[in-house]
Enzyme design. Sequence first.
Site, PDB file in Angstrom:
ATOM      1  N   GLU A 159     -37.621  46.575 -41.900  1.00  0.00           N
ATOM      2  CA  GLU A 159     -36.394  47.373 -42.212  1.00  0.00           C
ATOM      3  C   GLU A 159     -35.222  46.485 -42.338  1.00  0.00           C
ATOM      4  OE1 GLU A 159     -36.519  50.180 -38.913  1.00  0.00           O
ATOM      5  OE2 GLU A 159     -38.070  51.277 -39.765  1.00  0.00           O
ATOM      6  N   ASP A 187     -33.155  48.311 -28.708  1.00  0.00           N
ATOM      7  CA  ASP A 187     -33.396  48.800 -29.955  1.00  0.00           C
ATOM      8  C   ASP A 187     -32.509  50.284 -29.990  1.00  0.00           C
ATOM      9  OD1 ASP A 187     -34.423  50.507 -32.202  1.00  0.00           O
ATOM     10  OD2 ASP A 187     -36.063  48.976 -32.614  1.00  0.00           O
ATOM     11  N   ILE A 188     -31.936  50.745 -30.859  1.00  0.00           N
ATOM     12  CA  ILE A 188     -31.079  52.182 -30.384  1.00  0.00           C
ATOM     13  C   ILE A 188     -32.063  53.274 -30.814  1.00  0.00           C
ATOM     14  CG2 ILE A 188     -28.966  51.290 -30.835  1.00  0.00           C
ATOM     15  CD1 ILE A 188     -29.032  52.360 -33.683  1.00  0.00           C
ATOM     16  N   HIS A 203     -40.014  42.711 -31.818  1.00  0.00           N
ATOM     17  CA  HIS A 203     -39.900  43.768 -30.894  1.00  0.00           C
ATOM     18  C   HIS A 203     -40.752  43.578 -29.503  1.00  0.00           C
ATOM     19  CE1 HIS A 203     -38.940  46.678 -33.926  1.00  0.00           C
ATOM     20  NE2 HIS A 203     -39.609  45.555 -34.978  1.00  0.00           N
ATOM     21  N   HIS A 241     -36.637  39.194 -36.585  1.00  0.00           N
ATOM     22  CA  HIS A 241     -36.529  40.149 -35.118  1.00  0.00           C
ATOM     23  C   HIS A 241     -38.033  40.350 -34.489  1.00  0.00           C
ATOM     24  CE1 HIS A 241     -36.354  43.287 -37.900  1.00  0.00           C
ATOM     25  NE2 HIS A 241     -37.018  44.106 -37.077  1.00  0.00           N
TER      26      HIS A 241
END
Length: 132
Positions: A88, A29-30, A95, A93
């Site tokens: 978002e 994750d950026i 995490h 996805h």
Amino acid sequence: MATIFSKIAAGEIPSYKVAEDDKHYAFLDINPVAPGHVLVIPRKEESYIFNLSEDEYAALTAFARRVAKALERAIPCKRIGVAVIGLEVPHTHIHLIPLNSEKDMDFSHKLTLPADEMQAIAARIAAEFTKE
């Protein structure tokens, strides 16, 4: 129109890849909530995890488990936290977050890590992933 995650998995947008197979892609994750925060996605675009077929869901969680095991070996932590939020980005996805305390799972406090640190973290996780 392809989601940002589909473009990342296709290599159209750069990412810190940690693992992939023909149906899944995992990358840092950026804006991580903790160093080593990984996102695991199916290559197939689906906005909601529970809309995946049973086989797709099982395959995604099995792939995420392999990534979590590699992450746990690469980043010192007590556990790997798992979250599925999906608000978002309209692409399923998962995490995976290295945890040493519950506060490490606080999505309201995100980090900005230097590119060289992100690359080093990604390389450590990828190296552990290939050991399985």
